[in-house]
Scaffold this motif. Structure first.
Motif, PDB file in Angstrom:
ATOM      1  N   ILE A   6       8.041  13.939 -14.845  1.00  0.00           N
ATOM      2  CA  ILE A   6       7.065  15.028 -14.914  1.00  0.00           C
ATOM      3  C   ILE A   6       7.342  15.935 -16.105  1.00  0.00           C
ATOM      4  O   ILE A   6       6.437  16.341 -16.818  1.00  0.00           O
ATOM      5  CB  ILE A   6       7.107  15.847 -13.600  1.00  0.00           C
ATOM      6  CG1 ILE A   6       6.853  14.922 -12.397  1.00  0.00           C
ATOM      7  CG2 ILE A   6       6.108  16.988 -13.625  1.00  0.00           C
ATOM      8  CD1 ILE A   6       7.249  15.534 -11.057  1.00  0.00           C
ATOM      9  N   LEU A   7       8.604  16.251 -16.307  1.00  0.00           N
ATOM     10  CA  LEU A   7       9.075  17.069 -17.428  1.00  0.00           C
ATOM     11  C   LEU A   7      10.364  16.402 -17.898  1.00  0.00           C
ATOM     12  O   LEU A   7      10.919  15.566 -17.185  1.00  0.00           O
ATOM     13  CB  LEU A   7       9.381  18.500 -16.954  1.00  0.00           C
ATOM     14  CG  LEU A   7       8.180  19.389 -16.602  1.00  0.00           C
ATOM     15  CD1 LEU A   7       8.655  20.658 -15.912  1.00  0.00           C
ATOM     16  CD2 LEU A   7       7.405  19.739 -17.867  1.00  0.00           C
ATOM     17  N   ASN A  24      -0.162  24.141 -21.749  1.00  0.00           N
ATOM     18  CA  ASN A  24       1.107  23.492 -22.092  1.00  0.00           C
ATOM     19  C   ASN A  24       1.110  22.054 -21.590  1.00  0.00           C
ATOM     20  O   ASN A  24       2.149  21.462 -21.369  1.00  0.00           O
ATOM     21  CB  ASN A  24       2.278  24.263 -21.467  1.00  0.00           C
ATOM     22  CG  ASN A  24       2.110  24.414 -19.969  1.00  0.00           C
ATOM     23  OD1 ASN A  24       1.115  23.954 -19.405  1.00  0.00           O
ATOM     24  ND2 ASN A  24       3.069  25.048 -19.318  1.00  0.00           N
ATOM     25  N   GLY A  25      -0.078  21.503 -21.393  1.00  0.00           N
ATOM     26  CA  GLY A  25      -0.170  20.135 -20.899  1.00  0.00           C
ATOM     27  C   GLY A  25      -0.383  20.064 -19.399  1.00  0.00           C
ATOM     28  O   GLY A  25      -0.585  18.988 -18.857  1.00  0.00           O
ATOM     29  N   ASP A  57      -1.977  18.735 -12.389  1.00  0.00           N
ATOM     30  CA  ASP A  57      -1.934  17.507 -13.174  1.00  0.00           C
ATOM     31  C   ASP A  57      -1.240  17.764 -14.502  1.00  0.00           C
ATOM     32  O   ASP A  57      -1.412  18.819 -15.094  1.00  0.00           O
ATOM     33  CB  ASP A  57      -3.348  17.026 -13.502  1.00  0.00           C
ATOM     34  CG  ASP A  57      -4.083  16.526 -12.278  1.00  0.00           C
ATOM     35  OD1 ASP A  57      -3.988  15.335 -12.000  1.00  0.00           O
ATOM     36  OD2 ASP A  57      -4.725  17.348 -11.590  1.00  0.00           O
ATOM     37  N   ARG A  58      -0.493  16.775 -14.929  1.00  0.00           N
ATOM     38  CA  ARG A  58      -0.044  16.809 -16.317  1.00  0.00           C
ATOM     39  C   ARG A  58      -1.071  16.015 -17.111  1.00  0.00           C
ATOM     40  O   ARG A  58      -1.375  14.869 -16.782  1.00  0.00           O
ATOM     41  CB  ARG A  58       1.344  16.178 -16.462  1.00  0.00           C
ATOM     42  CG  ARG A  58       1.778  16.197 -17.913  1.00  0.00           C
ATOM     43  CD  ARG A  58       3.258  16.101 -18.098  1.00  0.00           C
ATOM     44  NE  ARG A  58       3.553  16.142 -19.532  1.00  0.00           N
ATOM     45  CZ  ARG A  58       4.674  15.710 -20.062  1.00  0.00           C
ATOM     46  NH1 ARG A  58       5.625  15.235 -19.303  1.00  0.00           N
ATOM     47  NH2 ARG A  58       4.859  15.772 -21.368  1.00  0.00           N
ATOM     48  N   GLU A  59      -1.608  16.626 -18.157  1.00  0.00           N
ATOM     49  CA  GLU A  59      -2.658  15.995 -18.949  1.00  0.00           C
ATOM     50  C   GLU A  59      -2.155  15.753 -20.362  1.00  0.00           C
ATOM     51  O   GLU A  59      -1.478  16.593 -20.940  1.00  0.00           O
ATOM     52  CB  GLU A  59      -3.890  16.902 -19.033  1.00  0.00           C
ATOM     53  CG  GLU A  59      -4.496  17.208 -17.694  1.00  0.00           C
ATOM     54  CD  GLU A  59      -5.767  18.043 -17.811  1.00  0.00           C
ATOM     55  OE1 GLU A  59      -6.586  17.952 -16.905  1.00  0.00           O
ATOM     56  OE2 GLU A  59      -5.921  18.775 -18.808  1.00  0.00           O
ATOM     57  N   PHE A  60      -2.526  14.601 -20.888  1.00  0.00           N
ATOM     58  CA  PHE A  60      -2.147  14.264 -22.256  1.00  0.00           C
ATOM     59  C   PHE A  60      -3.397  14.291 -23.129  1.00  0.00           C
ATOM     60  O   PHE A  60      -4.502  14.064 -22.646  1.00  0.00           O
ATOM     61  CB  PHE A  60      -1.497  12.880 -22.287  1.00  0.00           C
ATOM     62  CG  PHE A  60      -0.229  12.818 -21.487  1.00  0.00           C
ATOM     63  CD1 PHE A  60       0.997  13.000 -22.098  1.00  0.00           C
ATOM     64  CD2 PHE A  60      -0.261  12.602 -20.111  1.00  0.00           C
ATOM     65  CE1 PHE A  60       2.173  12.962 -21.355  1.00  0.00           C
ATOM     66  CE2 PHE A  60       0.908  12.567 -19.370  1.00  0.00           C
ATOM     67  CZ  PHE A  60       2.131  12.743 -19.994  1.00  0.00           C
ATOM     68  N   LEU A 103     -11.225  20.175 -27.078  1.00  0.00           N
ATOM     69  CA  LEU A 103     -11.427  19.682 -28.450  1.00  0.00           C
ATOM     70  C   LEU A 103     -10.198  19.967 -29.312  1.00  0.00           C
ATOM     71  O   LEU A 103      -9.807  19.136 -30.139  1.00  0.00           O
ATOM     72  CB  LEU A 103     -12.665  20.328 -29.070  1.00  0.00           C
ATOM     73  CG  LEU A 103     -14.015  19.835 -28.535  1.00  0.00           C
ATOM     74  CD1 LEU A 103     -15.156  20.645 -29.131  1.00  0.00           C
ATOM     75  CD2 LEU A 103     -14.222  18.359 -28.851  1.00  0.00           C
ATOM     76  N   ALA A 104      -9.579  21.117 -29.106  1.00  0.00           N
ATOM     77  CA  ALA A 104      -8.427  21.482 -29.936  1.00  0.00           C
ATOM     78  C   ALA A 104      -7.253  20.548 -29.683  1.00  0.00           C
ATOM     79  O   ALA A 104      -6.517  20.183 -30.599  1.00  0.00           O
ATOM     80  CB  ALA A 104      -8.033  22.936 -29.671  1.00  0.00           C
ATOM     81  N   LYS A 105      -7.092  20.127 -28.423  1.00  0.00           N
ATOM     82  CA  LYS A 105      -5.975  19.235 -28.083  1.00  0.00           C
ATOM     83  C   LYS A 105      -6.044  17.925 -28.845  1.00  0.00           C
ATOM     84  O   LYS A 105      -5.035  17.360 -29.226  1.00  0.00           O
ATOM     85  CB  LYS A 105      -6.045  18.890 -26.588  1.00  0.00           C
ATOM     86  CG  LYS A 105      -5.295  19.838 -25.696  1.00  0.00           C
ATOM     87  CD  LYS A 105      -5.429  19.362 -24.251  1.00  0.00           C
ATOM     88  CE  LYS A 105      -5.736  20.559 -23.379  1.00  0.00           C
ATOM     89  NZ  LYS A 105      -6.100  20.187 -22.021  1.00  0.00           N
ATOM     90  N   GLU A 106      -7.247  17.407 -28.999  1.00  0.00           N
ATOM     91  CA  GLU A 106      -7.423  16.079 -29.590  1.00  0.00           C
ATOM     92  C   GLU A 106      -7.980  16.196 -31.004  1.00  0.00           C
ATOM     93  O   GLU A 106      -8.514  15.233 -31.542  1.00  0.00           O
ATOM     94  CB  GLU A 106      -8.384  15.273 -28.707  1.00  0.00           C
ATOM     95  CG  GLU A 106      -9.736  15.971 -28.618  1.00  0.00           C
ATOM     96  CD  GLU A 106     -10.691  15.440 -27.574  1.00  0.00           C
ATOM     97  OE1 GLU A 106     -10.243  14.829 -26.606  1.00  0.00           O
ATOM     98  OE2 GLU A 106     -11.902  15.648 -27.756  1.00  0.00           O
ATOM     99  N   TRP A 107      -7.862  17.371 -31.616  1.00  0.00           N
ATOM    100  CA  TRP A 107      -8.534  17.629 -32.893  1.00  0.00           C
ATOM    101  C   TRP A 107      -8.032  16.728 -34.016  1.00  0.00           C
ATOM    102  O   TRP A 107      -8.723  16.492 -34.999  1.00  0.00           O
ATOM    103  CB  TRP A 107      -8.385  19.112 -33.276  1.00  0.00           C
ATOM    104  CG  TRP A 107      -9.279  19.495 -34.409  1.00  0.00           C
ATOM    105  CD1 TRP A 107      -8.929  19.673 -35.718  1.00  0.00           C
ATOM    106  CD2 TRP A 107     -10.697  19.739 -34.339  1.00  0.00           C
ATOM    107  NE1 TRP A 107     -10.034  20.012 -36.457  1.00  0.00           N
ATOM    108  CE2 TRP A 107     -11.139  20.059 -35.646  1.00  0.00           C
ATOM    109  CE3 TRP A 107     -11.642  19.708 -33.304  1.00  0.00           C
ATOM    110  CZ2 TRP A 107     -12.470  20.348 -35.944  1.00  0.00           C
ATOM    111  CZ3 TRP A 107     -12.968  20.002 -33.615  1.00  0.00           C
ATOM    112  CH2 TRP A 107     -13.367  20.310 -34.918  1.00  0.00           C
TER     113      TRP A 107
END
Lengths: 700, 222
Positions: free
Chosen positions: A77-78, A585-586, A608-611, A691-695
């Motif tokens: 998880i971390l 922070n994900g 949820d942890r999101e990538f 959008l910023a996460k995957e920019w």
């Protein structure tokens, strides 16, 4: 993206993805993953070690010895925290009142590394094994591990509960034996209590692929021994790990001084995709305008305008973007489009902007790009054409700093005439699986699915899906679940049995924008496999906000078991209010409070942890006013879920994701309606935080 | 058992790919197998050609033309200039994969897999083009598997070497070999350039990415 109910089918794509995940998963850094034990966590043979897998490692493993099979899913998880879900079967373990010859058990573990390893000090980890459950595997430990050189690792620790059952050296208070509730509740009253026993072991890398392990186990297998499943002759266990080419681990071991066992585990990491950056073809490059005065003659010429629009439409189509409308002015252009191809909307926006730079007249300086969602405007991205020209070869963050994100409400052109009404349909095979039926822990069936969406307007869609089973054993399940609540979910076996062919859903849905930052949905019809009715939803989500609030109200009636048009008498008015928060922070959290299908009132908490690539790994729990005794085994609803983007697995663009939802038990308390079109997950994709996460993909 | 299951699952995955309809979102399942096949992506060529037909490429095209050959998989392709943006020039293969150069140094690729998203080569460029010894940094940016950007910063040492004639396609020039040795945390490479006295790179051997490795690039027509 839809929630899957475990006892219900997990759909075709998911399986394909799971398989592909195993086949394609990049083995990079697999050598950094420590050895795993028979419980599916880092360790020796039965005993845990203090090591941690690399951050975000997702491990599936299966071990078997002496009639005991353990299948587990472990997620890092971390960097210092990992969790495990495990499904075990023990042949011959038949506690009183238990009627089957094999005992099935679900359990969860958590481990936290309190001290990280350095050149001088060992890593130290504390762990809770089977900490919410019936406690069959219940045990706690504190363990230290130290690598000595590059080949040797030594481990020593103290265990309680099951891990303190052999040659205890003392005790810390009394350990209660009775189960809290009906299992499924944290067994906090037992943690680190009772007998404590030491354990130790070592592992030695003989070659890069082969590791030898030996341990002194503090687990006496008391329960198994009392049923004559295991004879505990020796506390010394020995094993060999073989590191497979794809990064998996194959282990064989001897346990209890008289048994042999084997185990297979696979590691994947959401951070390591099939092909970093993807294999799709190149975007068109930015066309830089010549310097000098800009001709505006075209702006008053309707033919020139419509010629530009159709040229744009054709060019966007080549990049998998569906043109729907253009508001073209002398100095600005607003494009309405649908992203049908890219998992990352940033990539769709970036491609559209470059196409616009090649097609639109030179005087157009401001590009507003609106990828519509559910037929309505959501987020809009504004990019200055000069920035595009200047920053094409600069880091993506430079463009992010200059792009503007706004609500597309009221500034988006409507769809051009001739695009709607439109029919999308497909006929394809499906494959579905269900788990945890004690008569047959994995059931599967395959068949054909005809599905279609008829868009009367961009935001008004008639949608349906019909399935016909061709083969499988899902309909053989005769599992009858006793329940004191209305049987809102526990008749799933009967739905599976009688629903052939089945109308999965048949709905008319309207999506709307009642105001700035507001999104709405109204659906009516056969909403899901077990319920029909009407459903309304309202969502507040500003484009820049990490917080969203929603409300949903449904009136539903239970459908007939044959999943055709008939309805049963049970009906319920239910719904909830929701808060969604992207921690930035994900991690992403969601809280739903409301009334569930059985009329029970309570709340669901999800984390949820999101990538950035669309992977999600999370857990949720629902507690309602149903007393644990009435809920039945498990006490309350909880589960883990994993979402895998197809794009990640195949290295080519795709918007498809598949969610596997592993819930400990399907019961009637805290049961949610399985709607297809809940707003939040779709709306957020075109908003700034997502959008910023995957920019980084904007220039891809 | 696991093997049997894997095979079964693969078969099912294959079944899931077929199907019909007009639903773009659904049909992309078809790309799954294609995706697997293309994992070992080849850019033109079949990887075995010893001498690509450069004369044919030159005769059959017009405008600036270069030849790129990847050392890892032997793929070879002619690339034609399709766009310029200031000092940056973008070249493309016939099947829409691009390489962007700044004065002959690769600054971006698209569609090759493990693409170089952008690069800052302004430190090393004057050394290379000026055929001067010296040190400078270069920055190369990549998308990682998580879809975020990895930035690699290299410390590079540029060293001029011997001179000789270079003849490729329509280009014949006297050039000096310039090597560029670059080092970052955990990664190093040595690139080399054939540079004319006017500072033009007419042939080079450059590092693209961890996945793609080295590429040989020749200017066939300016």
């Amino acid at each position: 993206m839809s929630k899957q109910d475990t006892a219900k089918p997990v759909r075709a794509g998911c399986l394909a993805t799971t398989a592909l995940t195993l086949l394609c998963a990049a083995p990079a850094h697999a050598q950094d993953v420590p050895s795993f034990n028979t419980y599916g966590g880092p360790g020796l043979i039965d005993m845990p070690s203090a090591h941690m897998a690399p951050d975000a490692t997702l491990t599936t493993s299966a071990s078997h010895s002496a009639g005991t099979t353990r299948s587990s899913l472990t997620f890092q998880i971390l960097p210092r925290l990992s969790g495990t879900f495990r499904y075990s079967s023990i042949e011959g373990l038949t506690p009183p009142t238990y009627t089957r010859s094999t005992y099935y058990d679900r359990s969860f573990d958590l481990r936290y590394q309190i001290i990280t390893e350095t050149a001088l000090r060992p890593a130290v980890t504390i762990g809770l094994q089977d900490f919410i459950g019936t406690g069959l595997y219940g045990g706690e430990y504190i363990v230290a591990s130290k690598n000595i050189g590059t080949r040797l690792s030594v481990t020593g620790g103290l265990g309680w509960g099951r891990l303190g059952s052999y040659n205890a050296i003392g005790a810390t208070g009394n350990r209660p034996a009775e189960v809290l509730g009906l299992g499924g509740v944290p067994t906090y009253d037992r943690w680190f209590r009772g007998d404590v026993a030491p354990f130790a072991g070592l592992s030695y890398k003989v070659t890069d692929r082969l590791t030898f392990k030996a341990e002194y186990s503090s687990d006496a297998y008391v329960n198994e021994a009392s049923y004559n499943i295991v004879t505990h002759d020796s506390p010394f266990n020995f094993g060999l790990d073989y590191r497979l080419k794809g990064g998996g681990q194959l282990s064989v071991y001897s346990v209890h001084g008289n048994e042999f066992g084997a185990m297979l585990s696979f590691h994947i990491n959401p951070k390591q995709g099939a092909l970093a950056g993807g294999a799709e073809t190149a975007p068109v490059p930015v066309s830089v305008r010549a310097k000098g005065p800009r001709d505006l003659g075209w702006a008053s010429n309707p033919a020139a305008k419509s010629g530009t629009a159709s040229e744009l439409s054709v060019a966007l189509q080549r990049d998998g973007l569906a043109y729907e409308g253009l508001d073209l002015r002398a100095n600005s252009a607003t494009l309405r489009m649908v992203n049908t191809r890219y998992g990352a909307d940033a990539q769709a926006v970036g491609r559209a902007a470059r196409v616009m730079s090649r097609v639109l007249p030179a005087s157009v300086e401001t590009f507003v790009i609106v990828p519509v969602v559910n037929g309505v405007a959501s987020g809009a991205v504004t990019i200055q054409r000069s920035d595009l020209e200047q920053l094409e070869n600069a880091p993506a963050d430079d463009l992010l700093a200059r792009a503007k994100f706004s609500d597309g409400y009221n500034l988006t052109p409507g769809a051009d005439a001739g695009i709607y009404p439109r029919l999308n349909w497909s006929l394809s095979p499906y494959f579905s699986m269900s788990f945890f039926d004690p008569d047959s822990p994995v059931r599967a069936s395959a068949g054909l699915r005809l599905q279609g969406q008829f868009y009367l307007q961009p935001n008004l869609v008639l949608s349906g899906a019909l399935t016909k089973k061709l083969a499988g054993n899902q309909d053989k399940s005769t599992l009858a679940v006793a329940s004191t609540l209305p049987k809102v979910r526990t008749d799933y076996a009967r739905y599976n049995r009688e629903g052939d062919p089945a109308i999965e859903h048949l709905t008319l849905t309207h999506f709307g924008r009642p105001g700035r930052n507001l999104y709405s949905r109204v659906s009516a019809g056969y909403l899901e496999e077990m319920y029909a009715g009407v459903s309304g939803e309202l969502l507040w989500k500003p484009v820049d906000s990490r917080l969203a609030l929603g409300a949903e109200l449904n009136y539903v009636k239970q459908r007939d078991f044959d999943q055709m048009f008939g309805l049963q008498s049970y009906d319920v008015l239910m719904g909830h209010v929701s808060a969604y928060y992207d921690f930035g922070n994900g991690f992403h959290g969601q809280l739903d409070v409301g009334r569930y299908l059985a009329g029970d009132i309570g709340a669901t908490v999800s984390l949820d942890r999101e990538f950035a690539n669309g992977w999600r790994v999370g857990a949720y729990a629902t507690v309602t006013d149903v007393p644990f005794d009435d809920f039945g085994e498990g006490s309350f609803d909880k589960g883990v879920r994993v979402t895998v983007p197809l794009e990640w697995a195949i290295g080519r663009p795709s918007k498809k994701t598949n969610t596997i939802n592993i819930r400990s038990l399907t019961r009637d308390g805290g049961a949610q309606l399985n709607l297809n079109d809940r707003l939040y997950e779709k709306v957020r994709t075109t908003h700034r935080p997502d959008l910023a996460k995957e920019w980084g993909r904007v220039w891809r | 058992m696991a093997m049997i299951r894997t095979i079964a699952i693969t078969a099912l995955a294959a079944v899931a790919l077929s199907g019909c309809g007009n639903d773009a979102g659904n049909n992309d399942m078809k790309s799954v197998l294609v995706g697997i096949k293309e994992r070992g992506l080849k850019v033109g060529g079949n990887g075995t050609q010893a001498a690509p037909d450069t004369a044919g490429m030159v005769a059959g095209t017009s405008g600036p033309l270069r030849l790129v050959a990847f050392e890892k998989d032997g793929a070879v392709a002619g690339i034609q200039q399709i766009e310029t943006n200031g000092a940056y020039r973008t070249f493309a293969t016939a099947d829409r994969r691009t390489v962007t150069f700044k004065h002959g140094v690769v600054t971006a690729t698209r569609g090759l897999g493990n693409d170089l998203m952008s690069a800052n080569v302004d430190g090393v460029l004057p050394l290379i083009r000026g055929r001067k010894a010296g040190s400078a940094t270069r920055i190369m940016r990549y998308l990682n598997g998580e879809n975020t950007t990895d930035v690699m910063q290299f410390n590079c040492t540029v060293t001029p070497g011997a001179s000789g004639m270079v003849a490729n396609g329509q280009v014949r020039a006297r050039a000096q070999t310039v090597t560029e040795q670059c080092q970052s945390d955990g990664q190093s490479f040595t690139a080399s350039y054939q540079v004319t006295d006017k500072g033009e790179i007419v042939a080079s051997r450059q590092w693209m990415s961890i996945g793609r490795g080295m590429a040989d690039i020749k200017v066939l027509r300016r």
